[in-house]
Write a protein that holds these residues in place. Structure first.
Motif, PDB file in Angstrom:
ATOM      1  N   PRO A 389      50.771  67.826  47.136  1.00  0.00           N
ATOM      2  CA  PRO A 389      49.392  68.019  46.667  1.00  0.00           C
ATOM      3  C   PRO A 389      48.977  67.026  45.595  1.00  0.00           C
ATOM      4  O   PRO A 389      47.835  66.554  45.591  1.00  0.00           O
ATOM      5  CB  PRO A 389      49.413  69.456  46.127  1.00  0.00           C
ATOM      6  CG  PRO A 389      50.458  70.140  46.948  1.00  0.00           C
ATOM      7  CD  PRO A 389      51.524  69.102  47.143  1.00  0.00           C
ATOM      8  N   GLU A 390      49.887  66.686  44.686  1.00  0.00           N
ATOM      9  CA  GLU A 390      49.558  65.709  43.649  1.00  0.00           C
ATOM     10  C   GLU A 390      49.338  64.334  44.274  1.00  0.00           C
ATOM     11  O   GLU A 390      48.382  63.621  43.914  1.00  0.00           O
ATOM     12  CB  GLU A 390      50.683  65.635  42.615  1.00  0.00           C
ATOM     13  CG  GLU A 390      50.411  64.655  41.482  1.00  0.00           C
ATOM     14  CD  GLU A 390      51.517  64.662  40.444  1.00  0.00           C
ATOM     15  OE1 GLU A 390      51.676  65.670  39.738  1.00  0.00           O
ATOM     16  OE2 GLU A 390      52.238  63.648  40.360  1.00  0.00           O
ATOM     17  N   ARG A 392      48.394  63.761  47.297  1.00  0.00           N
ATOM     18  CA  ARG A 392      47.161  63.874  48.082  1.00  0.00           C
ATOM     19  C   ARG A 392      45.929  63.656  47.203  1.00  0.00           C
ATOM     20  O   ARG A 392      45.002  62.916  47.555  1.00  0.00           O
ATOM     21  CB  ARG A 392      47.126  65.259  48.728  1.00  0.00           C
ATOM     22  CG  ARG A 392      45.937  65.527  49.606  1.00  0.00           C
ATOM     23  CD  ARG A 392      46.054  66.906  50.271  1.00  0.00           C
ATOM     24  NE  ARG A 392      44.964  67.079  51.191  1.00  0.00           N
ATOM     25  CZ  ARG A 392      43.764  67.526  50.852  1.00  0.00           C
ATOM     26  NH1 ARG A 392      43.528  67.861  49.590  1.00  0.00           N
ATOM     27  NH2 ARG A 392      42.804  67.632  51.748  1.00  0.00           N
ATOM     28  N   GLU A 393      45.928  64.283  46.039  1.00  0.00           N
ATOM     29  CA  GLU A 393      44.796  64.151  45.113  1.00  0.00           C
ATOM     30  C   GLU A 393      44.607  62.693  44.687  1.00  0.00           C
ATOM     31  O   GLU A 393      43.491  62.181  44.640  1.00  0.00           O
ATOM     32  CB  GLU A 393      45.040  65.040  43.887  1.00  0.00           C
ATOM     33  CG  GLU A 393      43.902  65.031  42.890  1.00  0.00           C
ATOM     34  CD  GLU A 393      44.182  65.919  41.692  1.00  0.00           C
ATOM     35  OE1 GLU A 393      43.527  65.708  40.657  1.00  0.00           O
ATOM     36  OE2 GLU A 393      45.046  66.806  41.792  1.00  0.00           O
ATOM     37  N   ARG A 394      45.712  62.002  44.432  1.00  0.00           N
ATOM     38  CA  ARG A 394      45.637  60.607  43.986  1.00  0.00           C
ATOM     39  C   ARG A 394      45.085  59.713  45.096  1.00  0.00           C
ATOM     40  O   ARG A 394      44.269  58.829  44.842  1.00  0.00           O
ATOM     41  CB  ARG A 394      47.022  60.126  43.571  1.00  0.00           C
ATOM     42  CG  ARG A 394      47.558  60.792  42.308  1.00  0.00           C
ATOM     43  CD  ARG A 394      48.807  60.097  41.832  1.00  0.00           C
ATOM     44  NE  ARG A 394      48.525  58.710  41.481  1.00  0.00           N
ATOM     45  CZ  ARG A 394      49.410  57.726  41.564  1.00  0.00           C
ATOM     46  NH1 ARG A 394      50.631  57.962  42.000  1.00  0.00           N
ATOM     47  NH2 ARG A 394      49.084  56.501  41.220  1.00  0.00           N
ATOM     48  N   TYR A 396      43.097  60.407  47.694  1.00  0.00           N
ATOM     49  CA  TYR A 396      41.664  60.573  47.964  1.00  0.00           C
ATOM     50  C   TYR A 396      40.809  60.084  46.798  1.00  0.00           C
ATOM     51  O   TYR A 396      39.696  59.589  47.004  1.00  0.00           O
ATOM     52  CB  TYR A 396      41.361  62.034  48.312  1.00  0.00           C
ATOM     53  CG  TYR A 396      41.732  62.357  49.742  1.00  0.00           C
ATOM     54  CD1 TYR A 396      41.034  61.787  50.808  1.00  0.00           C
ATOM     55  CD2 TYR A 396      42.796  63.190  50.036  1.00  0.00           C
ATOM     56  CE1 TYR A 396      41.379  62.050  52.126  1.00  0.00           C
ATOM     57  CE2 TYR A 396      43.156  63.476  51.354  1.00  0.00           C
ATOM     58  CZ  TYR A 396      42.440  62.893  52.390  1.00  0.00           C
ATOM     59  OH  TYR A 396      42.782  63.147  53.687  1.00  0.00           O
ATOM     60  N   ARG A 397      41.336  60.181  45.586  1.00  0.00           N
ATOM     61  CA  ARG A 397      40.596  59.633  44.440  1.00  0.00           C
ATOM     62  C   ARG A 397      40.481  58.111  44.572  1.00  0.00           C
ATOM     63  O   ARG A 397      39.423  57.528  44.301  1.00  0.00           O
ATOM     64  CB  ARG A 397      41.320  60.015  43.142  1.00  0.00           C
ATOM     65  CG  ARG A 397      40.569  59.611  41.889  1.00  0.00           C
ATOM     66  CD  ARG A 397      41.155  60.234  40.638  1.00  0.00           C
ATOM     67  NE  ARG A 397      42.524  59.810  40.402  1.00  0.00           N
ATOM     68  CZ  ARG A 397      43.577  60.624  40.393  1.00  0.00           C
ATOM     69  NH1 ARG A 397      43.422  61.909  40.630  1.00  0.00           N
ATOM     70  NH2 ARG A 397      44.779  60.154  40.157  1.00  0.00           N
ATOM     71  N   TYR A 418      49.729  71.382  51.049  1.00  0.00           N
ATOM     72  CA  TYR A 418      49.038  71.901  49.865  1.00  0.00           C
ATOM     73  C   TYR A 418      48.971  73.433  49.916  1.00  0.00           C
ATOM     74  O   TYR A 418      49.270  74.118  48.935  1.00  0.00           O
ATOM     75  CB  TYR A 418      47.631  71.316  49.801  1.00  0.00           C
ATOM     76  CG  TYR A 418      46.775  71.875  48.691  1.00  0.00           C
ATOM     77  CD1 TYR A 418      46.938  71.431  47.379  1.00  0.00           C
ATOM     78  CD2 TYR A 418      45.804  72.839  48.950  1.00  0.00           C
ATOM     79  CE1 TYR A 418      46.156  71.943  46.343  1.00  0.00           C
ATOM     80  CE2 TYR A 418      45.018  73.361  47.921  1.00  0.00           C
ATOM     81  CZ  TYR A 418      45.200  72.901  46.631  1.00  0.00           C
ATOM     82  OH  TYR A 418      44.440  73.424  45.621  1.00  0.00           O
TER      83      TYR A 418
END
Length: 430
Positions: A389-390, A392-394, A396-397, A418
């Motif tokens: 999940p971490e 993934r967040e990076r 897409y940012r 996630y």
């Protein structure tokens, strides 16, 4: 030593990047490569099919090791030709590569040697295939027997979908010779993962598992593609299941190919479904997966070149892995996987954080040095994180920085991981 990577996609970019890190390597060549690889490899203007010229280049340059990326040249016998010339190559010969080149051959091999897979039947006659469909019903999987760039599989939820797929392949020859024969297969349920291994004869060294996302659009909708993103590891699949797959699938397959007189050297890729009855084979490939390679190799702490050389020398080297997860999202040209619109300027690539991984596939440069879309899948953007999940967040940012109306990408890559982490966290708090 000098190393040659044959291929032009994101997988080959990742291989060039990883091989270039080896202290054993002085220079990396990519044939033909792509414009985005030039930071880690010297491009050679030779196509994957130009066997004699590739062999001549390797001999002239003193190439110590060649790694063949795509499946097509393997099935054309490129590895055979390199070995005949006395050159060291990592890739299966034509006979062993048939494990990917013919789904019917792969299914028959699995049946003969008791390797777990779905129930199936093989057809060349449309009428017989439709009769079998009526007997078995839907959902059912329709597969072109030969190579179709990851697009020759239809998971048909209804009889009408299956009938259309059968007619498109056997009557309309949608994928040419690749669908002169088709496989109708039981539709399996469960978690699907990709498990690759470095193989030499009966020696099998598994890599870390990954999960690919084959459908074009969010929610696993749309046509099958070559892959729209992947992540590694796969937290929702227990380590014991991975070990079971190695013992019941990868190792028996390597032994079976030896017994069949087709010893395998290279990367054996097993697409697996984790069913209630354990792992079963969805498909075998005879090379590094794409995009799985782009998320697995960045997690490898060991020297890939050293591992391959030791394996070819008859050893069983251990591979060390980072605990961090890695997730990558593929940006594809509008229209993919059918007719694509190319030539769109990719703006914002220079604005990306230096610690993300950008692996080019279908891109080129214009006269001003800008990157343009030039094929189906343009690039993969990946990032690491303590958890999927971490990561993934990076990713897409960072993807938000890329401005281009000519691309699209899925917004739900890694969502299952996630959700698994969320459920585990909630369970722990209870």
């Amino acid at each position: 030593m000098k190393v040659l990577i044959v291929g032009r996609g994101g997988r080959e970019h990742a291989l060039c990047w990883k091989v270039r890190q080896s202290p054993l390597v002085s220079e990396v060549f990519a044939a033909p490569g792509n414009a985005g690889m030039e930071d880690c490899a010297v491009r050679v203007p030779l196509a994957e099919s130009e066997q004699e010229k590739l062999v001549e280049f390797a001999q002239r340059e003193g190439i110590a090791l060649t790694i063949i990326g795509p499946e097509a040249p393997l099935l054309e016998g490129l590895a055979d030709r390199f070995r005949e010339a006395g050159l060291k190559v990592f890739g299966p010969n034509r006979a062993a590569a048939e494990i990917e080149g013919s789904k019917a051959f792969a299914k028959e091999l699995m049946k003969k040697y008791g390797i777990p897979t779905a129930e199936y039947a093989v057809f060349t006659d449309c009428g017989e295939a439709l009769a079998y469909l009526q007997e078995k019903g839907a959902p059912i999987v329709v597969k072109a027997d030969g190579l179709a760039s990851g697009k020759g599989v239809v998971v048909a939820e209804t009889l009408s979908e299956a009938e259309e797929a059968i007619r498109c392949m056997l009557l309309d020859h949608k994928f040419g010779e690749a669908c002169a024969k088709i496989v109708l297969e039981e539709s399996m349920e469960g978690e699907e993962i990709s498990l690759m291994a470095l193989v030499h004869g009966e020696t099998v060294i598994p890599l870390e598992p990954a999960q690919d996302h084959k459908r074009a659009y969010d929610g696993d909708r749309g046509p099958n593609t070559g892959g729209m993103g992947a992540y590694s590891p796969v937290p929702q699949v227990k380590r014991e299941i991975i070990e079971e797959a190695v013992e019941t699938i990868l190792k028996p397959c390597a032994r079976a190919l030896v017994q069949e007189g087709r010893p395998f050297t290279g990367v054996l890729y097993a697409g697996l479904m984790i069913t209630e009855d354990g792992p079963k084979v969805v498909e075998f490939n005879a090379r590094f997966g794409d995009p799985e390679t782009q998320v697995v190799l960045p997690r490898m702490k060991s020297d890939l070149v050293e591992v391959i050389l030791r394996l070819l020398d008859g050893e069983t080297p251990e591979i060390l892995w980072e605990e961090q997860g890695m997730l990558g999202v593929v940006a594809a040209a509008v229209g993919y996987p059918e007719k694509c619109e190319t030539g769109a300027v990719l703006q914002g690539l220079t604005e990306l954080s230096p610690d993300v991984h950008l692996f080019h596939a279908g891109t080129c440069r214009d006269e001003e040095g800008r990157f343009l879309t030039a094929g189906g899948r343009a690039f993969l953007l990946g990032a690491k994180g303590r958890t999927i999940p971490e990561a993934r967040e990076r990713v897409y940012r960072e993807l938000d920085k890329v401005q281009c109306l000519g691309i699209f990408y899925r917004r739900d890559i890694g969502l299952r991981a996630y959700q698994t982490m969320q459920e585990a966290s909630q369970g722990a708090s209870l």
